[in-house]
Motif scaffolding. Structure first.
Motif, short mmCIF file in Angstrom:
data_model
loop_
_atom_site.label_atom_id
_atom_site.label_comp_id
_atom_site.label_asym_id
_atom_site.label_seq_id
_atom_site.Cartn_x
_atom_site.Cartn_y
_atom_site.Cartn_z
N THR A 199 0.76 -1.15 -0.04
CA THR A 199 -0.02 -0.02 -0.02
C THR A 199 0.76 1.28 0.13
O THR A 199 2.00 1.18 0.00
N PRO A 200 0.42 2.41 -0.33
CA PRO A 200 1.00 3.57 -0.36
C PRO A 200 1.47 3.89 1.31
O PRO A 200 0.58 3.61 2.10
N GLY A 201 2.54 4.69 1.45
CA GLY A 201 3.11 5.02 2.94
C GLY A 201 4.51 5.57 2.95
O GLY A 201 5.17 5.46 1.73
N VAL A 202 4.84 5.43 4.03
CA VAL A 202 6.19 5.73 4.52
C VAL A 202 7.04 4.71 5.14
O VAL A 202 6.19 3.97 5.86
N ILE A 225 4.79 0.26 -0.53
CA ILE A 225 5.78 0.12 0.42
C ILE A 225 6.72 -1.03 0.36
O ILE A 225 7.73 -1.11 0.37
N ARG A 226 6.25 -2.19 -0.12
CA ARG A 226 6.84 -3.45 -0.06
C ARG A 226 7.75 -3.55 -1.42
O ARG A 226 8.94 -3.75 -1.03
N ASN A 227 7.35 -2.73 -2.44
CA ASN A 227 8.19 -3.02 -3.72
C ASN A 227 9.52 -1.98 -3.15
O ASN A 227 10.46 -2.15 -3.68
N ARG A 228 8.90 -0.63 -2.96
CA ARG A 228 9.89 0.14 -2.43
C ARG A 228 11.04 0.00 -1.49
O ARG A 228 12.26 0.27 -1.85
N VAL A 229 11.00 -0.78 -0.57
CA VAL A 229 11.59 -1.22 0.45
C VAL A 229 12.64 -2.37 -0.24
O VAL A 229 13.93 -1.95 -0.03
N LEU A 230 12.07 -3.19 -0.67
CA LEU A 230 13.01 -4.35 -1.35
C LEU A 230 13.81 -3.78 -2.51
O LEU A 230 14.93 -4.19 -2.82
#
Length: 459
Positions: A199-202, A225-230
């Motif tokens: 989901t969107p977020g920080v 969030i998941r894709n961005r962190v990974l």
């Protein structure tokens, strides 16, 4: 070796939000190589069309006595938990399961690998990557088609075949590229992959706690969030900065938002209040300044540099530009003065000594406003015309306003972000807080959204 789950579903149609599952097939492969297979018919609670019956061989009569998904949900979750979810056209299967779990009151997340994308990455010389194409190309043995377990077995065979045909380095490189099989920092619990929301977020990366407490290393935002962190960890071999961040990260936290606007606002706010060591942008900007025009009499409008923090910014003040320092502001004004043949003295860039003209008039750039050759009012009009490209938007509402995004309401007042609320009580509590100082980054975010947002008076 990572625990794997090869998954295939049969459904009543192609839309995950309205169609339903009729059959589930899972091939589980444990970290030690142990293989288990499971298949289950599911009563979709709706009619199966003749076309789907003919395609899958699953009839309405076959599922009439089968359990609904809610009755097998816990069993399915147990078989998938902690495993890499592998499917052909994985978005389809994962989407259907995620929606079915949601209807059962279960939040399902898993790292996902699509074998269509994996086939394209490993065999780019081929145009077709359907399951039938893989059967023909790799000599896979099909015990049936369009039945869940049979297709899950084919996906498992493809996985085995690529490991026989390609090196581990090639496969790992393809997986990292697809962002599904990241190399996590050594001190992070691998279970975090299953917990990260899509989901969107920080998100906040933390290192080891110090005597000053636990301070974030880095704060970022993303639509997923998941894709961005990974993505940070899949890129650690290409960037020294990402590698350092990965090595230092001990814990990850996150805040989900209703959408992208909320994520942008929360990121800008948190970076300034938490001061993460690895963030280069969105840092504090107390020294941000802007040009205003003051009436010096007789039609003379003179630029005056003011700190944005000293102004009720955007309300009752015409402001021109946002600058990190007085030097940057002066350089920008100098370029406009030179380009528009304005007077150095009347523009506030130089002081007049006696009745002497400015340097620009001596070089035939200034039109003589400093020595009375150009009326002050005319010079002021030309100055305003030159500075119009720098003019900042004025706050368009008589008081606070709300940007609605999903179930969140972002409360804004005079380009200042007061916070986000999900209820009237939370909203009223925000209105009681002291209004924060003007922030350049918040202004930039909101000025881009203001034309699109649906704003209502906040009080």
């Amino acid at each position: 070796m990572t625990a794997l789950a090869f998954v295939d579903l049969e459904t009543t149609g192609a839309t995950a939000t309205s169609d339903r599952i009729t059959e589930i097939g899972i091939v589980e492969v444990d970290a030690d190589g142990t293989v288990r297979e499971w298949q289950q018919l599911v009563n979709p609670g709706t009619h199966i069309s003749p076309f789907i019956e003919n395609l899958t061989g699953i009839s309405n009569a076959m599922v009439a006595t089968a359990p609904p998904f809610a009755e097998v949900a816990e069993d399915v979750l147990r078989r998938l938990k902690g495993r890499l979810f592998i499917a052909h056209n994985a978005r389809f299967d994962y989407g259907f399961l995620k929606n079915e779990f949601k209807r059962s009151g279960i939040e399902f997340r898993a790292p996902v690998l699509c074998t269509v994308k994996l086939s394209r990455a490993l065999y780019p010389e081929f145009k077709r990557h359907s399951l039938d194409s893989l059967i023909e190309r790799h000599g896979l043995i099909a015990n049936g088609r369009h039945r869940a377990l049979a297709d899950a077995q084919l996906i498992h065979q493809f996985w085995q075949r690529i490991h026989a045909e390609r090196s581990g380095e090639e496969i790992d490189a393809a997986l990292r590229k697809l962002n599904t099989y990241p190399s996590l920092p050594p001190h992070l619990d691998p279970a975090i992959i299953d917990e990260l929301p899509e989901t969107p977020g920080v998100y906040l990366f933390y290192g080891e706690a110090s005597e000053h407490g636990e301070l974030p290393l880095y704060i970022g935002k993303g639509k997923n969030i998941r894709n961005r962190v990974l993505s940070h960890f899949s890129a650690d071999h290409r960037s020294a900065r990402e590698m350092t961040l990965a090595q230092q990260t001990r814990r990850i936290d996150w805040i989900e938002t209703a959408g992208e606007i909320g994520a942008l606002l929360r990121e800008a706010e948190l970076v300034k209040t938490r001061q993460p060591t690895q963030n280069r942008q969105l840092r504090r900007n107390e020294d941000v300044c802007t040009w205003t025009l003051i009436d010096a009499g007789d039609g003379w409008l003179k630029p005056e540099l003011r700190l944005a923090a000293d102004l009720d910014f955007g309300i009752g003040n015409a402001c021109y530009g946002l600058f990190k320092s007085p030097r940057e502001a002066t350089q920008t004004l100098r370029k406009l003065v030179d380009a528009h043949q304005l007077c150095d003295i009347l523009s506030g860039l130089d002081r007049q000594v006696g009745n002497k003209p400015c340097f620009g008039h001596q070089t035939r750039r200034c039109k003589g406003g400093c020595v009375g050759k150009e009326p002050l009012a005319k010079h002021s009009m030309r100055l305003m015309g030159a500075m119009v490209t720098l003019k900042l938007a004025s706050w368009p509402f008589p008081g606070p306003a709300i940007i609605r995004e999903g179930d969140e309401a972002h409360l804004i007042d005079g380009w200042r972000y007061l916070g986000s609320a999900r209820s009237d009580n939370e909203l009223h509590a925000l209105l009681e807080l002291k209004r924060p100082p003007f922030d350049r980054d918040i202004y930039k975010i909101l000025s881009k959204q203001i034309a699109l947002m649906k704003a209502l008076p906040g009080r």
